[in-house]
Design a protein around this motif. Sequence first.
Motif, short mmCIF file in Angstrom:
data_model
loop_
_atom_site.label_atom_id
_atom_site.label_comp_id
_atom_site.label_asym_id
_atom_site.label_seq_id
_atom_site.Cartn_x
_atom_site.Cartn_y
_atom_site.Cartn_z
N LEU A 83 24.98 -36.28 -86.54
CA LEU A 83 26.67 -35.35 -86.32
C LEU A 83 26.86 -34.55 -87.59
CD1 LEU A 83 28.19 -34.77 -84.42
CD2 LEU A 83 29.60 -36.36 -85.67
N GLY A 84 26.62 -34.96 -89.06
CA GLY A 84 26.96 -33.75 -90.14
C GLY A 84 25.62 -32.78 -90.13
N VAL A 85 24.48 -33.35 -89.72
CA VAL A 85 23.02 -32.62 -89.79
C VAL A 85 23.55 -31.81 -88.72
CG1 VAL A 85 20.71 -32.31 -89.86
CG2 VAL A 85 21.57 -33.94 -91.62
N THR A 86 23.94 -31.78 -87.86
CA THR A 86 23.71 -31.35 -86.69
C THR A 86 24.58 -29.94 -86.51
OG1 THR A 86 22.75 -33.36 -84.95
CG2 THR A 86 24.26 -31.26 -83.68
N ALA A 87 26.05 -30.50 -86.94
CA ALA A 87 27.39 -29.44 -87.09
C ALA A 87 26.93 -28.56 -88.12
CB ALA A 87 28.37 -30.41 -87.82
N VAL A 88 26.48 -29.29 -89.26
CA VAL A 88 25.82 -27.58 -90.45
C VAL A 88 24.43 -26.54 -89.80
CG1 VAL A 88 24.31 -27.33 -92.15
CG2 VAL A 88 26.01 -29.39 -92.31
N ILE A 89 23.73 -27.07 -88.78
CA ILE A 89 22.23 -26.37 -88.45
C ILE A 89 23.69 -24.96 -87.45
CG2 ILE A 89 20.67 -25.92 -86.38
CD1 ILE A 89 19.80 -29.07 -88.01
N ALA B 256 34.56 -20.63 -86.41
CA ALA B 256 33.94 -21.81 -86.28
C ALA B 256 33.16 -22.43 -86.59
CB ALA B 256 34.08 -22.02 -83.97
N GLY B 257 32.29 -21.41 -86.34
CA GLY B 257 30.54 -22.07 -87.30
C GLY B 257 30.94 -22.44 -89.14
N LEU B 258 32.14 -21.67 -89.53
CA LEU B 258 32.53 -21.86 -90.88
C LEU B 258 33.06 -23.27 -90.80
CD1 LEU B 258 32.48 -20.69 -94.11
CD2 LEU B 258 34.45 -19.97 -93.58
N PHE B 259 33.95 -23.28 -89.81
CA PHE B 259 35.01 -24.56 -90.02
C PHE B 259 34.20 -25.74 -89.75
CE2 PHE B 259 39.71 -24.61 -89.19
CZ PHE B 259 39.73 -25.65 -89.64
N LEU B 260 33.01 -25.14 -88.92
CA LEU B 260 32.10 -26.42 -88.70
C LEU B 260 31.02 -27.17 -89.89
CD1 LEU B 260 29.85 -26.08 -84.79
CD2 LEU B 260 31.13 -28.16 -85.47
N LEU B 261 30.52 -26.41 -90.60
CA LEU B 261 30.22 -25.86 -92.14
C LEU B 261 31.03 -27.13 -92.85
CD1 LEU B 261 28.78 -22.85 -92.99
CD2 LEU B 261 27.75 -24.91 -92.33
N ALA B 262 32.79 -26.88 -93.19
CA ALA B 262 33.33 -27.94 -93.69
C ALA B 262 34.01 -28.93 -93.16
CB ALA B 262 34.89 -26.73 -93.94
N ALA B 263 33.10 -29.28 -91.61
CA ALA B 263 34.36 -30.40 -91.18
C ALA B 263 32.99 -31.15 -91.43
CB ALA B 263 34.34 -30.57 -89.78
N ALA B 264 31.39 -30.50 -91.43
CA ALA B 264 30.99 -31.62 -91.78
C ALA B 264 30.10 -32.77 -93.13
CB ALA B 264 29.04 -31.17 -91.18
N LEU B 265 30.70 -31.39 -93.95
CA LEU B 265 30.58 -32.18 -95.46
C LEU B 265 32.24 -33.09 -95.40
CD1 LEU B 265 29.75 -28.78 -96.50
CD2 LEU B 265 28.10 -31.24 -96.47
N PHE B 266 33.07 -32.92 -95.26
CA PHE B 266 34.59 -33.34 -95.80
C PHE B 266 35.56 -34.04 -94.80
CE2 PHE B 266 33.77 -29.51 -98.53
CZ PHE B 266 33.83 -30.08 -99.84
N HIS B 267 35.27 -33.37 -93.42
CA HIS B 267 36.40 -33.97 -91.94
C HIS B 267 35.57 -34.03 -90.86
CE1 HIS B 267 40.05 -32.74 -94.32
NE2 HIS B 267 39.07 -31.73 -94.33
N GLN B 268 34.87 -35.21 -90.69
CA GLN B 268 33.91 -35.21 -89.58
C GLN B 268 34.40 -35.65 -88.46
OE1 GLN B 268 30.16 -37.90 -89.63
NE2 GLN B 268 29.42 -36.15 -91.62
N ALA B 269 35.94 -35.75 -88.80
CA ALA B 269 36.93 -36.68 -87.68
C ALA B 269 37.11 -35.25 -86.31
CB ALA B 269 38.23 -36.81 -87.61
N VAL B 270 37.23 -33.49 -87.31
CA VAL B 270 37.54 -33.24 -85.96
C VAL B 270 36.04 -32.26 -85.35
CG1 VAL B 270 39.73 -32.80 -87.94
CG2 VAL B 270 37.62 -31.50 -88.42
N ILE B 271 34.69 -32.80 -85.65
CA ILE B 271 34.40 -31.92 -85.44
C ILE B 271 33.95 -31.84 -83.90
CG2 ILE B 271 31.37 -32.35 -84.86
CD1 ILE B 271 31.78 -33.49 -88.12
N SER B 272 34.75 -32.86 -82.53
CA SER B 272 34.19 -33.09 -81.54
C SER B 272 35.16 -32.24 -81.55
CB SER B 272 35.09 -34.53 -80.96
OG SER B 272 35.84 -35.00 -81.69
N TYR B 273 35.94 -31.59 -81.19
CA TYR B 273 36.86 -30.06 -81.12
C TYR B 273 36.90 -28.66 -81.62
CZ TYR B 273 41.18 -34.14 -81.72
OH TYR B 273 42.13 -35.25 -81.71
#
Length: 500
Positions: A462-468, A376-393
């Motif tokens: 949101l993106g920065v928080t997802a990356v961290i 999930a952590g790796l997915f969040l890193l990718a989502a922050a860069l490319f797919h912010q719409a899935v961050i909530s999931y």
Amino acid sequence: MTRWGMVIDLEKCVGCDTCSAACSQMNHVPSGAGWRQVIPLDTPKLGNPQNGRLFLPTNCMHCGDAPCQTVCPTTATFRHADGIVDIHDELCIGCGYCVVACPYLARTITRYDEVYAFTPELLPAATDRSGICTKCDFCLPRVEAGLVQGLTPGIDAAASPNCVNFCIADAIHFGDLHDPDSNISRMIQAKPTMRLQEDLGTDPAIQYVMRADYPGMNGAAVELVPPRKQKVWHKPAAFNFILGGTGAAVYLLGLWLDWLGAPVTDWYKLLAPVLIGLGLLGLTLEAGRPFRSVHIFRGWRHSWMSREAWAAAFFLPLAAAAWLWPDSLLDWLAALAALAFLISQSFIVYRSRAVTAWNRPIILWVMVAASFVSGAGLFLLAAALFHQAVISYLAAAGLVSVLAQGGLWLVYLHGSGDKAFDLGTAVLRKPRSLLATMGLGVVVPLILLAGMLLVDLPALLLGVTAVISGGAMLLGSAGLKAQLILQAGYLRGIQAGPVR
């Protein structure tokens, strides 16, 4: 049916190590192997306040239910009809799994620079054992040759193990445990004897004659040999558990997002097999004979390491095919293989019976939870860069995984255990370790994930928080697995069981 075994009289053993030297000479044992050990014992612990000398000769116990045979992924370790546990040298890949499964400290992976022979012409034969597991085989070729000549092993020197023949104190005896009239059966009937690690149910074929004042006369078990650190699994093994678990979890999480209808592309179908492949490739740096790795598929009936290989062999092409030719059937077949891979990795650690910090049922859940946290952590890193719409999931999935990992880890660390468990987990309970596993890996992500779910953050924040949070989850989970493999791996101490 014959079952060969030994009786060793601890009252007679003088600790001279002649048996070890005779064993090495007969079998061309590599210098670092030590098929036989003669261990000085803490005699006051055994009820001898005068501190008299007492020694424990040990070698392979040729167990009736041998943990080493169960875990061997190549079927190199096997059991003869006469009870002798042996190794097909040509099948062994030197993975070390049997070493962390054997509770008797009886197996060794030999490195090339440890190989020696007593004469130059024997060096090629001795070198054949480099990079593989070696151990005592009760001098099986000698026993079999003697039987052909009509000799009686344990009675006739030409048919008996070399350690028996050269023992200067007549402390080591060999014979048929299933023959009530054999020399060792008569000794067992006439004298008080005990077996090592009796509580594990391995049914060892070696019994020891004990002194009359030994505490085990009252049914007590006493530690004879203290725990020691395992030395066969290092950073490549830890990287395999980290990368492999992350890759499998990434694939399963990606399919879950697809099933929910979340807007996610198929990049995870390519990344997951890459991570699993890199983890397995890294293991070649640890295996003594990596070019024999094809044999790892032989032991699927009983070895979780073999099942891990089979799961990877199915997953890698299925995931690649699902990426090239999108198809729901391929997706779910790959998911089943990824799940099998994840479960197999967890059982590999759990079935290492010699390491008490690993051989606990809760470890199965810890390994799975940690894999989903890193995935999930790796997915969040990718989502922050490319797919912010899935961050909530992903925030929801990450929150559940992090809570599970943190809770399971705390329960594991505070579980009661033996001396080896306490030694292994002591470093995991230190503040510095807890700061990494619980602080960075649990507390920080929980706060950030909860914030992403409860607060409507601007896109950039949101993106920065997802990356961290994703980075913290990755580092915390990887640190947990690395510490578990590299720091907690203490082989259980050897205990003397109750006297029979």
